[in-house]
Design an enzyme around this catalytic site. Structure first.
Site, PDB file in Angstrom:
ATOM      1  N   HIS A   1       0.730   5.294   1.124  1.00  0.00           N
ATOM      2  CA  HIS A   1      -0.057   6.160   1.800  1.00  0.00           C
ATOM      3  C   HIS A   1       0.017   7.579   1.102  1.00  0.00           C
ATOM      4  CE1 HIS A   1       0.019   4.114   5.797  1.00  0.00           C
ATOM      5  NE2 HIS A   1       1.204   3.459   5.161  1.00  0.00           N
TER       6      HIS A   1
ATOM      7  N   HIS B   1       0.868  -1.048  -0.073  1.00  0.00           N
ATOM      8  CA  HIS B   1      -0.082   0.058   0.044  1.00  0.00           C
ATOM      9  C   HIS B   1       0.866   1.282  -0.001  1.00  0.00           C
ATOM     10  CE1 HIS B   1       0.558  -1.490   4.275  1.00  0.00           C
ATOM     11  NE2 HIS B   1       0.871  -0.161   4.696  1.00  0.00           N
TER      12      HIS B   1
HETATM   13  P1  5GP Z   1       1.183   0.460   7.593  1.00  0.00           P
HETATM   14  O1  5GP Z   1       1.628   0.705   8.731  1.00  0.00           O
HETATM   15  O2  5GP Z   1       1.141  -1.290   7.457  1.00  0.00           O
HETATM   16  O3  5GP Z   1       2.093   0.846   6.475  1.00  0.00           O
HETATM   17  O4  5GP Z   1      -0.225   1.124   7.181  1.00  0.00           O
HETATM   18  C1  5GP Z   1      -1.360   0.363   7.342  1.00  0.00           C
HETATM   19  C2  5GP Z   1      -2.397   1.318   7.201  1.00  0.00           C
HETATM   20  O5  5GP Z   1      -3.741   0.719   7.214  1.00  0.00           O
HETATM   21  C3  5GP Z   1      -2.578   2.140   8.586  1.00  0.00           C
HETATM   22  O6  5GP Z   1      -2.296   3.522   8.432  1.00  0.00           O
HETATM   23  C4  5GP Z   1      -4.167   2.024   9.209  1.00  0.00           C
HETATM   24  O7  5GP Z   1      -4.656   3.049   9.504  1.00  0.00           O
HETATM   25  C5  5GP Z   1      -4.842   1.497   7.893  1.00  0.00           C
HETATM   26  N1  5GP Z   1      -5.614   0.402   7.964  1.00  0.00           N
HETATM   27  C6  5GP Z   1      -5.860  -0.825   8.996  1.00  0.00           C
HETATM   28  N2  5GP Z   1      -6.789  -1.339   8.845  1.00  0.00           N
HETATM   29  C7  5GP Z   1      -7.581  -0.710   8.288  1.00  0.00           C
HETATM   30  C8  5GP Z   1      -8.972  -1.181   7.818  1.00  0.00           C
HETATM   31  O8  5GP Z   1      -9.761  -1.717   8.171  1.00  0.00           O
HETATM   32  N3  5GP Z   1      -9.697  -0.221   6.829  1.00  0.00           N
HETATM   33  C9  5GP Z   1      -8.840   0.927   6.150  1.00  0.00           C
HETATM   34  N4  5GP Z   1      -9.697   1.669   5.467  1.00  0.00           N
HETATM   35  N5  5GP Z   1      -7.761   1.022   6.642  1.00  0.00           N
HETATM   36  C10 5GP Z   1      -7.034   0.501   7.527  1.00  0.00           C
END
Ligand code: 5GP
Ligand code: ZN
Length: 138
Positions: A101, A99
């Protein structure tokens, strides 16, 4: 991946607020925004790390980023934005599905991505350049 949150979002098993969708990509609102308007862009197919992506899918992600970032900035009336991407728990990756951001930023919003810049010993920078250039050719 049956236990992946983002695969469940792609499959419609978990609700999400979608802002863009095509045959290979999905963009939706991050449920825990760093700043309001924080969007996630993902490939629909499950890959854990950016390094695993086929080139055409990486290119599709990259092609969508300028327009999606412009939309985030316009909607948030932002002064700027961050593109941020995590690979592996050590990098802060919580959801093991690629993903990107897209985070709108405003002057004085208080959020900081600042890191402490290190310093190379004499010759070390060149050694690293050679190591990485060689790995790229391997
Ligand atoms: P990471 O820390 O893996 O780079 O980012 C994961 C992101 O996914 C976080 O910013 C978190 O808020 C988002 N996230 C986690 N679970 C969900 C979900 O069920 N729905 C949505 N829309 N975002 C999520
Ligand atoms: Zn997944």
């Amino acid at each position: 991946m049956s236990d992946c949150i983002f695969c469940k979002i792609v499959a419609g098993k978990i609700p999400s607020e979608k802002v863009y969708e095509d045959e290979s990509l999905l963009a939706f609102m991050d449920i825990g925004p760093v700043q309001p308007g924080h969007v996630l862009l993902i490939p629909k197919k499950h890959y854990e790390r950016f390094t695993e992506l086929p080139e055409d899918l990486a290119a599709a992600l990259g092609r969508k980023l300028p327009a999606l970032s412009r939309a985030v900035v316009a909607a948030a009336k932002a002064d700027g934005f961050n593109l941020f991407q995590t690979n592996g728990a050590c990098s802060g990756q919580v959801v093991p599905h690629v993903h990107i951001h897209i985070i709108p930023r405003h002057e004085g919003d208080g959020y900081s991505f600042r890191w402490v810049a290190g310093k190379y010993a004499p010759g070390e920078l060149q050694t690293w350049r050679a190591k990485i250039a060689a790995a790229l050719k391997a």
